[in-house]
Design a protein around this motif. Structure first.
Motif, PDB file in Angstrom:
ATOM      1  N   SER A 392      -0.985  -8.942   3.560  1.00  0.00           N
ATOM      2  CA  SER A 392      -1.520  -7.498   3.759  1.00  0.00           C
ATOM      3  C   SER A 392      -0.509  -6.695   4.712  1.00  0.00           C
ATOM      4  O   SER A 392      -0.362  -5.453   4.290  1.00  0.00           O
ATOM      5  N   VAL A 393       0.140  -7.193   5.606  1.00  0.00           N
ATOM      6  CA  VAL A 393       1.022  -6.597   6.372  1.00  0.00           C
ATOM      7  C   VAL A 393       2.128  -6.007   5.472  1.00  0.00           C
ATOM      8  O   VAL A 393       2.587  -5.013   5.618  1.00  0.00           O
ATOM      9  N   LEU A 394       2.623  -7.170   4.677  1.00  0.00           N
ATOM     10  CA  LEU A 394       3.817  -6.910   3.693  1.00  0.00           C
ATOM     11  C   LEU A 394       3.365  -5.702   2.814  1.00  0.00           C
ATOM     12  O   LEU A 394       4.351  -4.769   2.267  1.00  0.00           O
ATOM     13  N   ALA A 395       2.316  -5.528   2.267  1.00  0.00           N
ATOM     14  CA  ALA A 395       2.023  -4.713   1.367  1.00  0.00           C
ATOM     15  C   ALA A 395       1.862  -3.385   1.975  1.00  0.00           C
ATOM     16  O   ALA A 395       2.193  -2.207   1.429  1.00  0.00           O
ATOM     17  N   VAL A 396       1.394  -3.170   3.235  1.00  0.00           N
ATOM     18  CA  VAL A 396       1.479  -1.712   3.719  1.00  0.00           C
ATOM     19  C   VAL A 396       2.933  -1.426   4.098  1.00  0.00           C
ATOM     20  O   VAL A 396       3.164  -0.191   3.890  1.00  0.00           O
ATOM     21  N   LEU A 397       3.749  -2.262   4.570  1.00  0.00           N
ATOM     22  CA  LEU A 397       5.103  -2.017   4.732  1.00  0.00           C
ATOM     23  C   LEU A 397       5.819  -1.562   3.529  1.00  0.00           C
ATOM     24  O   LEU A 397       6.720  -0.503   3.374  1.00  0.00           O
ATOM     25  N   ILE A 398       5.665  -2.326   2.317  1.00  0.00           N
ATOM     26  CA  ILE A 398       5.973  -1.639   1.204  1.00  0.00           C
ATOM     27  C   ILE A 398       5.500  -0.468   0.595  1.00  0.00           C
ATOM     28  O   ILE A 398       6.234   0.367   0.096  1.00  0.00           O
ATOM     29  N   ALA A 399       4.468  -0.098   0.963  1.00  0.00           N
ATOM     30  CA  ALA A 399       3.627   0.784   0.369  1.00  0.00           C
ATOM     31  C   ALA A 399       4.120   2.374   1.183  1.00  0.00           C
ATOM     32  O   ALA A 399       4.346   3.271   0.603  1.00  0.00           O
ATOM     33  N   LEU A 400       4.444   1.826   2.686  1.00  0.00           N
ATOM     34  CA  LEU A 400       4.948   3.115   3.124  1.00  0.00           C
ATOM     35  C   LEU A 400       6.491   3.397   2.723  1.00  0.00           C
ATOM     36  O   LEU A 400       6.828   4.286   2.945  1.00  0.00           O
ATOM     37  N   THR A 401       7.220   2.264   2.417  1.00  0.00           N
ATOM     38  CA  THR A 401       8.606   2.493   2.118  1.00  0.00           C
ATOM     39  C   THR A 401       8.623   3.320   0.851  1.00  0.00           C
ATOM     40  O   THR A 401       9.498   3.999   0.517  1.00  0.00           O
ATOM     41  N   VAL A 402       7.708   2.923  -0.039  1.00  0.00           N
ATOM     42  CA  VAL A 402       7.762   3.659  -1.445  1.00  0.00           C
ATOM     43  C   VAL A 402       7.424   5.078  -1.228  1.00  0.00           C
ATOM     44  O   VAL A 402       7.989   5.837  -1.774  1.00  0.00           O
TER      45      VAL A 402
END
Length: 764
Positions: A392-402
Motif C-alpha cells: 500500500s505504501v509503495l503504491a502511493v509512493l509510485i503514484a506520487l512519483t508518476v
C-alpha cells in the motif's frame, strides 16, 4: 589456509591434482605416422595425467581457460584498487552533503553553485597518495596483495605453456579441433584416449587403459573425501546450543582438509599419487597420529593468524559479487543450492563433476518442490499482512512519483521505495501457492530417484519437520551459503584445533586400512574399486557376496549404487569377477520381481495422473516413466481400474521398477526379424550403450523426436533414467531386507482416490 577465492567455482588444473605415477613423467607422445613428415609434435604425456585432459574439456578449451585466468587476475586487481580508492580517495562529507560546496567562476549559474558533483567528492591525486602513504596498515595490505598477485601472475604464465601443450595433444593426438571441442562429450574423448593407449602404448605400466583407471586418476583425492564423509570421519556435523545438529562445510574448510591430508606440507601423501610408506604400516600408528595432530594444530594457528585478512577479503568479495544481484533480484537469497556437504554426501564413488552436477540438476526441481511443501500458517498470515501494508505504501509512493517526478528529490524516497520492494519480495516467498497440491511422500520419492541416497529414517516420515531440516542440510538457502562462507575464516581454525585433531588416530587408521595400490595408477581409496566382496553391505543385495565387517562396509549402499552408476555410465567397461556376480544377481532379481509387476504399457498409460500427483506440470518422457513407477503403488492401493475395467492388483515401487528394467533387458538378438534397433536408445547409438535394452513400448512412447536430438544426449538422459530406476529398486529391496515388516514396499498408508479430490489443499 582458508581459500582466498572461496567463491570461485573455477578450479585450476595445477591445484590439488594428481600427477603421473613414477616412470611416466617424461614420456613423449608423437603424432601418427602420416603427419611425421610435416609436423613432429613432442609434448608431455597427458594420457598419463587424464585430470588435465578432463579439465581442459570441461573448461571448453585453451581460449576459455586463458580468458578465465586473465580476468581472475584483473578481478583481484580491481577489488584491491577500488577498495583502496574508496577508503582513501573519497570525501564522504561532501558526497553526503554534510559539508557545503560553493562553485564560483565566470558563467556559473547561481542555482548550481551549491550543487554537488562527483568530482567534488573525489580528492586530488596528491592528497589521495598522501593519505595512503600515511596509513601503515594500508601499505602493509597492499604489499601482501601485490605479492599474492605476482605469485598468481607467474602461475598464469606457467599455465599458458601447460594449456598449450594440452591443446596440441587434443589437436594432434586425439584429432579434436578446438572449434569442435564443445561438440564432444567426455565419453567420446575418453574413448579416444583408450584407443590411443591401445595403439601407441604411452602408459608404460599397463597395456590397456580402462575407464576405471582414468576415473581413478582424475578422482583420486575426491574419492577419499567421499569415503570419509560416508564414514562420518570428518568433523563437519556440529552440536550447537539452541541450533542443535548443524552441518558446517565451506570452501575454506574443505581447502584445509585437502591441504592437510593430500598435498600440503606434512600431508599423508609423499607425492600426488602415492601415500607415504610409513602410513601403510600399523606399528607406529600412535606416533604418526601425534605428528598429524601437530600438523593440524599448526594449520589451525596459521588460519587463526590470517583470519582478519581472509575475512576482509571474503566480505569485500561477497559485497562486490552479490550486492547488485540482491538489488535486482531480492528473492535470489531465498533460492536454494546444493550444499558442499550435500555434494560429497550424495556423490557416487568414481563420479566426475559433470556427471554429479547433471544428476543434482535433475533433482533440483523435485527437491525444491518438496522443501516448498512445508509451510507455516503463522508465517503465512504475517507475510500476507506485511506484504499488504508494504504494498500500500509503495503504491502511493509510485503514484506520487508518476504524478510529479520531483518527489524523487525528497530525501530518502528512493531508499524507501527500494526497501519496500525488498520487503514485499521476501514476504511473498513465505506465501504458498494455494492452487498447488503437495504430496510430500511422492516428492521425496521423486527426489530419491535423482539424488540416489537418503537415510532410512526418512522413509514414511516425509511430512515431518525433522526430515525437512535434514534435507535442508543438503539443499541450503543461498543466503545460508553466503553467511557460512563469511563465517568460515572465523570458524575454520577452531574446527581444526579442537575437532579435527581429535580425529588424528582415526584418520591414520582410515588411510592405512582403505588404501590400495593399483598398477599404473598409484595409491587409491579402496572404496573407489567398488569391490562388493570387500565393501559391500548385506542389506543392499550383497548378502552372500561380501565379507566386509561393519567397519569395512560403505554406508547407505554407496558401494552397490556406485557400481551400478559406473556400469551404466561406462557400458564398455568390463567389471571384475566379484562385481560381475553382483550385477548378474541383480538382473536375475529384477527378472523375478518383474513377473509380479505391472506391464510397461500400464505404467505409461498412468503417466498423466502420476505426474499430477508429483505436481510436475512440465514432465519429459523419462520423468513420466519415473512418475508412473513411483506413484503406481498408490494408484493400485486406491482401487484403480484398468482400461478394460478390470481390477489392477496392488504392487510395490520395487515391482514396478523391476518391470520397466526387465523390459529393457530384451535383447535385439531375441528379435532378429526387426529391421532396426528397438533399444532404449535410437539405432544411431552403439548397441552396448546401455546396460539394458528395451522393447517397442518404451521407444515409441518416449522418443518421438529422436530424429531431432543427438544420440549422445539421448544416451545421457536414458542412462540417467535407468540409474534412477535402479536406485528406486535397490532402496526398496534394502527396506524389505532391513525392515521385513515393511515388505509391502509402501512408504505410507494407502490413499483412496476420492481423498485426492476432496482434499485439494494437501496430499497426505
Amino acid at each position: 589456509m582458508a581459500n582466498f577465492e572461496a567463491y570461485q567455482e573455477y578450479q585450476r588444473i595445477e591445484d590439488f591434482e594428481e600427477d603421473s605415477p613414477p616412470g611416466e613423467e617424461d614420456l613423449l607422445v608423437h603424432v601418427p605416422e602420416g603427419l611425421k613428415g610435416k609436423h613432429v609434435i613432442k609434448t608431455k604425456v597427458y594420457l598419463s595425467r587424464p585430470v588435465h585432459i578432463y579439465h581442459f574439456h570441461q573448461k571448453n578449451g585453451f581460449a576459455c581457460m586463458m580468458l578465465s585466468e586473465f580476468f581472475e587476475l584483473v578481478q583481484f586487481l580491481f577489488v584491491v584498487t577500488f577498495t583502496t580508492f574508496l577508503v582513501n580517495c573519497v570525501e564522504y562529507d561532501v558526497l553526503f552533503a554534510n559539508r557545503a560546496v560553493n562553485h564560483t567562476g565566470p558563467g556559473q549559474n547561481p542555482l548550481d553553485r551549491n550543487k554537488v558533483t562527483l568530482p567534488d567528492a573525489i580528492l586530488p591525486s596528491q592528497q589521495c597518495t598522501q593519505r595512503i602513504q600515511d596509513n601503515s596498515w594500508i601499505i602493509f595490505l597492499l604489499i601482501m596483495a601485490a605479492i599474492f598477485w605476482i605469485y598468481r601472475l607467474v602461475k598464469v604464465f606457467c599455465n599458458v605453456l601447460s594449456y598449450w601443450e594440452i591443446r596440441q595433444f587434443y589437436i594432434k593426438a586425439l584429432k579434436i579441433r578446438m572449434d569442435e571441442l564443445c561438440n564432444f562429450t567426455w565419453q567420446e574423448v575418453q574413448g579416444r584416449l583408450i584407443s590411443l593407449q591401445r595403439e601407441q602404448q604411452m602408459c608404460i605400466h599397463k597395456k590397456e587403459l580402462t575407464e576405471l583407471d582414468i576415473y581413478h586418476r582424475i578422482l583420486r583425492f575426491k574419492n577419499y573425501m567421499v569415503a570419509m564423509i560416508n564414514k562420518s570421519l570428518l568433523p563437519v556435523q556440529l552440536q550447537l546450543p539452541l541450533l542443535g545438529n548443524v552441518v558446517f562445510l565451506t570452501q575454506g574448510l574443505k581447502y584445509n582438509f585437502e591441504l592437510i591430508l593430500f598435498w600440503g606440507p606434512g600431508s599423508l601423501f609423499q607425492n600426488k599419487w602415492n601415500l607415504h610408506p610409513k602410513y601403510k604400516r600399523s606399528g607406529n600408528r600412535l606416533e604418526l597420529a601425534q605428528q598429524l595432530s601437530r600438523v593440524i594444530l599448526l594449520m589451525g594457528l596459521a588460519n587463526l593468524l590470517l583470519c582478519p585478512f581472509i575475512l576482509v577479503w571474503q566480505v569485500l568479495y561477497a559485497f562486490f559479487s552479490y550486492t547488485e544481484v540482491i538489488r535486482r533480484e531480492p528473492g535470489s537469497l531465498g533460492a536454494r543450492r546444493w550444499s558442499l556437504w550435500g555434494r560429497l554426501y550424495l556423490r557416487h564413488f568414481n563420479e566426475l563433476n559433470h556427471e554429479l552436477y547433471g544428476r543434482l540438476g535433475r533433482g533440483y526441481k523435485p527437491t525444491s518442490k518438496y522443501m516448498n511443501s512445508f509451510t507455516s500458517p503463522l508465517l503465512t498470515v504475517l507475510a500476507k499482512n506485511i506484504a499488504f501494508f508494504s504494498g500500500s505504501v509503495l503504491a502511493v509512493l509510485i503514484a506520487l512519483t508518476v504524478y510529479d517526478e520531483d518527489v524523487l528529490t525528497v530525501q530518502h524516497i528512493l531508499t524507501a521505495i527500494t526497501v519496500l520492494g525488498v520487503v514485499i519480495t521476501i514476504t511473498r516467498s513465505f506465501i504458498p501457492d494455494e492452487h498447488m497440491v503437495w504430496c510430500p511422500e511422492q516428492l521425496l520419492q521423486c527426489m530419491l530417484a535423482h539424488i540416489h541416497y537418503m537415510p532410512d529414517h526418512w522413509r514414511g516420515n516425509a511430512n515431518k519437520s525433522e526430515t525437512r531440516d535434514e534435507v535442508a542440510q543438503l539443499f541450503q538457502y543461498k543466503a545460508v551459503f553466503i553467511l557460512e562462507e563469511l563465517l568460515s575464516p572465523i570458524v575454520t581454525p577452531f574446527i581444526l584445533i579442537f575437532l579435527l585433531r581429535n580425529k588424528s588416530l582415526e584418520i591414520i587408521d582410515f588411510f592405512r586400512n582403505f588404501t590400495v595400490e593399483v598398477v599404473g595408477v598409484g595409491d587409491i581409496c579402496s572404496f573407489a574399486q567398488m569391490d562388493i566382496r570387500r565393501h559391500g553391505n548385506p542389506t543392499w543385495l550383497s548378502e552372500g557376496q561380501t565379507e566386509a565387517s561393519i567397519y569395512q562396509q560403505a554406508e547407505n549402499g554407496k558401494t552397490e549404487l556406485s557400481l551400478m552408476h559406473f556400469t551404466i555410465k561406462n557400458p564398455r567397461w568390463q567389471p571384475p569377477q566379484e562385481s560381475s556376480v553382483f550385477i548378474s544377481h541383480l538382473k536375475e532379481k529384477v527378472q523375478h520381481d518383474a513377473q509380479g509387476g505391472p506391464s510397461t504399457q500400464l505404467l505409461l498409460s498412468q503417466a498423466p495422473l502420476c505426474t499430477s500427483l508429483q505436481s510436475n506440470e512440465s514432465a519429459t518422457g523419462t520423468d513420466n516413466l519415473l512418475a508412473s513407477v513411483l506413484a503406481h503403488p498408490i494408484l493400485t492401493a486406491s482401487g484403480l481400474q484398468g482400461r478394460d475395467h478390470r481390477f489392477i492388483p496392488p504392487s510395490t515401487a520395487a515391482s514396478a521398477a523391476a518391470s520397466v528394467l526387465a523390459s529393457l533387458s530384451t535383447s535385439q538378438l531375441a528379435h532378429p526379424s526387426r529391421g532396426r534397433s528397438h533399444g532404449l536408445l535410437p539405432s544411431s547409438v552403439h548397441p552396448e550403450s546401455t546396460m539394458y535394452r528395451s522393447d517397442r513400448t518404451i521407444i515409441d512412447s518416449m522418443t518421438n523426436s529422436d530424429s531431432r536430438i543427438r544420440s549422445n544426449t539421448l544416451h545421457s538422459e536414458f542412462a540417467s533414467a535407468e540409474m534412477s530406476l535402479h536406485a528406486i529398486y535397490l532402496h526398496e529391496l534394502h527396506q524389505q531386507s532391513s525392515h521385513p515388516q515393511r515388505a509391502s514396499g509402501q512408504w505410507q498408508n494407502p490413499v483412496p482416490m476420492r481423498d485426492l479430490h476432496t482434499n485439494p489443499g494437501k496430499c497426505t
